[in-house]
Design a protein around this motif. Structure first.
Motif, PDB file in Angstrom:
ATOM      1  N   ASP A 266       2.854   8.521  19.418  1.00 40.09           N
ATOM      2  CA  ASP A 266       1.518   9.489  19.209  1.00 40.09           C
ATOM      3  C   ASP A 266       0.949   8.895  18.013  1.00 40.09           C
ATOM      4  O   ASP A 266      -0.242   9.294  18.016  1.00 40.09           O
ATOM      5  N   ARG A 267       1.652   8.559  16.904  1.00 44.30           N
ATOM      6  CA  ARG A 267       1.029   8.253  15.713  1.00 44.30           C
ATOM      7  C   ARG A 267       0.556   6.934  15.457  1.00 44.30           C
ATOM      8  O   ARG A 267       0.201   6.607  14.383  1.00 44.30           O
ATOM      9  N   ILE A 268       0.907   5.993  16.323  1.00 41.00           N
ATOM     10  CA  ILE A 268       0.535   4.700  16.307  1.00 41.00           C
ATOM     11  C   ILE A 268      -1.085   4.414  16.020  1.00 41.00           C
ATOM     12  O   ILE A 268      -1.408   3.777  15.253  1.00 41.00           O
ATOM     13  N   PRO A 269      -1.955   4.947  16.984  1.00 39.37           N
ATOM     14  CA  PRO A 269      -3.327   4.842  16.759  1.00 39.37           C
ATOM     15  C   PRO A 269      -3.613   5.123  15.378  1.00 39.37           C
ATOM     16  O   PRO A 269      -4.516   4.421  15.073  1.00 39.37           O
ATOM     17  N   GLY A 270      -3.136   6.205  14.751  1.00 43.66           N
ATOM     18  CA  GLY A 270      -3.816   6.410  13.570  1.00 43.66           C
ATOM     19  C   GLY A 270      -3.259   5.522  12.418  1.00 43.66           C
ATOM     20  O   GLY A 270      -4.040   5.323  11.343  1.00 43.66           O
ATOM     21  N   ARG A 271      -2.220   4.704  12.510  1.00 41.56           N
ATOM     22  CA  ARG A 271      -2.038   4.053  11.619  1.00 41.56           C
ATOM     23  C   ARG A 271      -2.457   2.369  11.834  1.00 41.56           C
ATOM     24  O   ARG A 271      -2.829   2.044  10.863  1.00 41.56           O
TER      25      ARG A 271
ATOM     26  N   LEU B 191      -6.673  -2.168  11.219  1.00 39.42           N
ATOM     27  CA  LEU B 191      -7.719  -2.900  12.107  1.00 39.42           C
ATOM     28  C   LEU B 191      -9.121  -2.364  11.949  1.00 39.42           C
ATOM     29  O   LEU B 191      -9.183  -1.019  11.872  1.00 39.42           O
ATOM     30  N   PRO B 192     -10.249  -3.065  12.033  1.00 37.17           N
ATOM     31  CA  PRO B 192     -11.547  -2.494  12.136  1.00 37.17           C
ATOM     32  C   PRO B 192     -11.624  -1.531  13.163  1.00 37.17           C
ATOM     33  O   PRO B 192     -10.969  -1.812  14.165  1.00 37.17           O
ATOM     34  N   PRO B 193     -12.567  -0.529  13.048  1.00 33.35           N
ATOM     35  CA  PRO B 193     -12.859   0.383  14.116  1.00 33.35           C
ATOM     36  C   PRO B 193     -13.112  -0.491  15.412  1.00 33.35           C
ATOM     37  O   PRO B 193     -14.010  -1.178  15.517  1.00 33.35           O
ATOM     38  N   GLY B 194     -12.617   0.248  16.571  1.00 29.02           N
ATOM     39  CA  GLY B 194     -12.840  -0.469  17.691  1.00 29.02           C
ATOM     40  C   GLY B 194     -12.335  -1.811  18.404  1.00 29.02           C
ATOM     41  O   GLY B 194     -12.386  -2.450  19.371  1.00 29.02           O
TER      42      GLY B 194
ATOM     43  N   LYS C  16       1.683 -16.939  22.460  1.00 36.16           N
ATOM     44  CA  LYS C  16       0.850 -16.506  23.273  1.00 36.16           C
ATOM     45  C   LYS C  16      -0.085 -15.280  22.654  1.00 36.16           C
ATOM     46  O   LYS C  16      -0.660 -14.383  23.490  1.00 36.16           O
ATOM     47  N   GLY C  17       0.200 -14.976  21.640  1.00 36.02           N
ATOM     48  CA  GLY C  17      -0.672 -13.956  20.909  1.00 36.02           C
ATOM     49  C   GLY C  17      -0.080 -12.766  20.577  1.00 36.02           C
ATOM     50  O   GLY C  17      -0.801 -11.666  20.291  1.00 36.02           O
ATOM     51  N   LEU C  18       1.253 -12.851  20.814  1.00 35.65           N
ATOM     52  CA  LEU C  18       2.163 -11.427  20.560  1.00 35.65           C
ATOM     53  C   LEU C  18       2.291 -11.484  19.004  1.00 35.65           C
ATOM     54  O   LEU C  18       2.971 -12.448  18.300  1.00 35.65           O
ATOM     55  N   TRP C  19       2.125 -10.277  18.358  1.00 36.71           N
ATOM     56  CA  TRP C  19       2.260 -10.112  16.765  1.00 36.71           C
ATOM     57  C   TRP C  19       3.145  -8.967  16.649  1.00 36.71           C
ATOM     58  O   TRP C  19       3.315  -8.061  17.653  1.00 36.71           O
ATOM     59  N   ARG C  20       3.851  -8.890  15.430  1.00 31.46           N
ATOM     60  CA  ARG C  20       4.773  -7.705  14.940  1.00 31.46           C
ATOM     61  C   ARG C  20       4.044  -6.988  13.884  1.00 31.46           C
ATOM     62  O   ARG C  20       3.609  -7.458  12.940  1.00 31.46           O
ATOM     63  N   VAL C  21       3.772  -5.893  14.007  1.00 26.51           N
ATOM     64  CA  VAL C  21       3.267  -4.871  13.041  1.00 26.51           C
ATOM     65  C   VAL C  21       4.343  -3.870  12.569  1.00 26.51           C
ATOM     66  O   VAL C  21       4.864  -3.164  13.524  1.00 26.51           O
ATOM     67  N   THR C  22       4.955  -3.872  11.618  1.00 27.84           N
ATOM     68  CA  THR C  22       5.801  -2.850  11.079  1.00 27.84           C
ATOM     69  C   THR C  22       5.266  -2.150   9.953  1.00 27.84           C
ATOM     70  O   THR C  22       4.821  -2.532   8.960  1.00 27.84           O
ATOM     71  N   TYR C  23       5.165  -0.598  10.002  1.00 31.99           N
ATOM     72  CA  TYR C  23       4.948  -0.071   8.946  1.00 31.99           C
ATOM     73  C   TYR C  23       5.850   1.086   8.608  1.00 31.99           C
ATOM     74  O   TYR C  23       6.800   1.344   9.501  1.00 31.99           O
ATOM     75  N   GLN C  24       5.641   1.900   7.436  1.00 33.58           N
ATOM     76  CA  GLN C  24       6.555   2.838   7.204  1.00 33.58           C
ATOM     77  C   GLN C  24       5.949   4.223   7.343  1.00 33.58           C
ATOM     78  O   GLN C  24       4.610   4.220   7.189  1.00 33.58           O
ATOM     79  N   GLU C  25       6.611   5.249   7.745  1.00 35.33           N
ATOM     80  CA  GLU C  25       6.144   6.463   7.829  1.00 35.33           C
ATOM     81  C   GLU C  25       7.305   7.522   7.275  1.00 35.33           C
ATOM     82  O   GLU C  25       8.457   7.146   7.311  1.00 35.33           O
ATOM     83  N   ASP C  26       6.873   8.452   7.136  1.00 38.67           N
ATOM     84  CA  ASP C  26       7.901   9.786   6.460  1.00 38.67           C
ATOM     85  C   ASP C  26       8.872   9.964   7.630  1.00 38.67           C
ATOM     86  O   ASP C  26       8.413  10.550   8.927  1.00 38.67           O
ATOM     87  N   ALA C  27      10.110  10.119   7.305  1.00 36.13           N
ATOM     88  CA  ALA C  27      11.216  10.383   8.272  1.00 36.13           C
ATOM     89  C   ALA C  27      11.349  11.854   8.683  1.00 36.13           C
ATOM     90  O   ALA C  27      11.947  12.102   9.658  1.00 36.13           O
TER      91      ALA C  27
ATOM     92  N   ASP D  11       0.931  -1.104  -0.107  1.00 36.01           N
ATOM     93  CA  ASP D  11       0.131  -0.037  -0.028  1.00 36.01           C
ATOM     94  C   ASP D  11       0.890   1.249   0.047  1.00 36.01           C
ATOM     95  O   ASP D  11       1.915   1.438   0.735  1.00 36.01           O
ATOM     96  N   PRO D  12       0.520   2.204  -0.798  1.00 40.10           N
ATOM     97  CA  PRO D  12       1.576   3.396  -0.769  1.00 40.10           C
ATOM     98  C   PRO D  12       1.773   3.936   0.306  1.00 40.10           C
ATOM     99  O   PRO D  12       2.653   4.635   0.688  1.00 40.10           O
ATOM    100  N   LEU D  13       0.559   4.104   1.483  1.00 37.66           N
ATOM    101  CA  LEU D  13       0.821   4.770   2.707  1.00 37.66           C
ATOM    102  C   LEU D  13       1.127   3.728   3.788  1.00 37.66           C
ATOM    103  O   LEU D  13       1.870   3.952   4.661  1.00 37.66           O
ATOM    104  N   ASP D  14       0.280   2.640   3.794  1.00 39.04           N
ATOM    105  CA  ASP D  14       0.308   1.719   5.020  1.00 39.04           C
ATOM    106  C   ASP D  14       1.104   0.420   4.582  1.00 39.04           C
ATOM    107  O   ASP D  14       0.980  -0.671   5.289  1.00 39.04           O
TER     108      ASP D  14
END
Length: 417
Positions: free
Chosen positions: A240-245, A250-253, A220-231, A207-210
């Motif tokens: 502070d920006r993790i919730p937005g990404r 993930l679906p809302p809520g 035990k249910g631990l996952w790794r999520v790695t995403y790119q952001e503008d440096a 995805d161009p953004l995500d």
């Protein structure tokens, strides 16, 4: 306290500690120095391909690592914009090599390797910061700062495995050639039930953004999520920006719990030389690549495995030390032509903005998933990181089912990435 070892390794990460195990199994005395107080648990590498499983198996560690890992039998490429998912299953490798991959944090690999190393007599010292390095024809002297003060340690050989900001590389006067990307990656460890949203244990998001990866890393249910952001965003405010990404993933809520996070700059760089006299560079100290495709740590582990074999051969007078020049040149070639080239193409694909190219990429992904031969070619690619400086009688000689050299599928691979 010993002040001399046959080999001193600087850096207690997976590359340094696995190399220590390989050397100790050759009856070579090894001392590992780590500047930090503990093994780092910052989110970094998390997936280990069959080319790495071959190493863990040969070193007698595979069972221990598997016990701490999620077993991956497939991986998916997801393009959310088009509701597209292609999945390649490891069963196509059955009869060729391991038909699975393992997922766990690289700190778990390091901890297991340290236990095996210490059982073989390796000494691991934390809070030991190297501040100076002097070489002679017969050995290397390191000056080390510790909480108790400064001391000098001497080794016949030194391996710098102390990361992309390597002190050893700096003390050797080596440049770190290449480029740094304009975006950064943010790696997060999170508790969340991604499986109920259709995720398999290993997923690439194109995805161009995500753009990024989503993978399970423990039982035990631990996952790794790695995403790119503008440096250009401040790294220190990345949380502070993790919730937005996450809102885009993930679906809302949907509830989730962030355990740890780590923003890091991404490079395509290599040291000007991987050998200076009796000192070598391995892993991220020698080369740094973006992590898409998992080629950085994989290549670093093979730096150390081959080097350990060659050091043992030279110490037994079975080879001349000129072989180290071949090793250094070949490992640098393998980085630029295999690891960096593959990871850069992976990065282009997952971040591609051009709509026409993205559609071509999706068709290539679909074709690869539907064609077992193409699937096998893609999964065999990491074996190219083994390169071609392995002695015929080495225990690593049969590690690569592709034969290591003359891999004519390299150009074919680029047609379906």
């Amino acid at each position: 306290m010993n002040t001399h070892a046959d080999v001193i390794i600087v850096g207690a990460g997976p590359v340094g500690l696995l190399t220590a195990v390989a050397l100790a199994q050759e009856k070579i005395s090894v001392l590992v120095l780590e500047a930090d107080a503990v093994i780092s648990n910052a989110p970094r590498a998390a997936v280990y391909f069959p080319s790495t499983l071959a190493v863990l198996d040969e070193l007698g560690m595979l069972e221990d690592v598997a016990a701490q890992s999620v077993k991956g039998i497939s991986f998916a490429t997801r393009v959310p914009e088009f509701n597209f998912i292609s999945e390649i299953r490891h069963e196509v490798m059955r009869g060729i090599t391991y038909d699975y991959q393992l997922h766990c944090g690289q700190d778990e690999i390091a901890k297991i390797a340290m236990r095996h190393a210490e059982a073989l007599g390796v000494e691991v010292r934390f809070n030991n910061k190297v501040t100076d390095l002097q070489q002679s024809p017969s050995g290397v002297t390191l000056t080390v700062e510790t909480p108790e003060g400064s001391s000098d340690l001497r080794g016949s050989w030194v391996i710098g495995a102390d990361g992309a900001r390597s002190t050893v590389r700096r003390l050797l006067g080596q440049t770190f050639d290449g480029h740094t990307w304009e975006n950064r990656f943010v790696a997060t460890n999170v508790y969340c039930d991604f499986t109920k949203h259709g995720y398999c244990p290993a997923n690439i998001i194109a995805d161009p953004l995500d753009a990024g990866v989503v993978m399970a890393i423990d039982k035990k249910g631990l996952w790794r999520v790695t995403y790119q952001e503008d440096a250009s965003f401040p790294a220190e405010t990345h949380r502070d920006r993790i919730p937005g990404r996450y809102a885009n993933i993930l679906p809302p809520g949907e509830p989730y719990e962030i355990v740890s996070s780590n923003p890091y700059t991404i490079h395509q760089r290599a040291a000007s030389s991987f050998r200076v006299g009796r000192t070598f560079l391995a892993g991220d100290s020698a080369h740094a690549t973006n992590p898409l495709g998992g080629l950085g740590l994989t290549g670093g582990i093979w730096d150390g495995m081959i080097l350990a074999d060659l050091i043992a051969a030279v110490m037994r007078n079975e080879a001349k030390d000129e072989v180290f020049d071949r090793w250094a040149a070949e490992r640098r070639r393998v980085f630029w032509e295999v690891a960096s080239a593959g990871a850069s193409e992976n990065k282009r694909m997952v971040e591609e903005k051009d709509l026409a190219k993205r559609k071509i990429d999706m068709e290539n992904m679909r074709a690869t998933a539907e064609n077992p031969e193409l699937s096998r070619l893609m999964m065999l690619y990491p074996f190219r990181l083994i390169g071609d400086v392995i002695r015929p009688d080495s225990r690593w000689a049969d590690a690569d089912p592709t034969g290591r050299i003359g891999l004519d599928f390299s150009e074919r691979r680029s047609q379906f990435l």
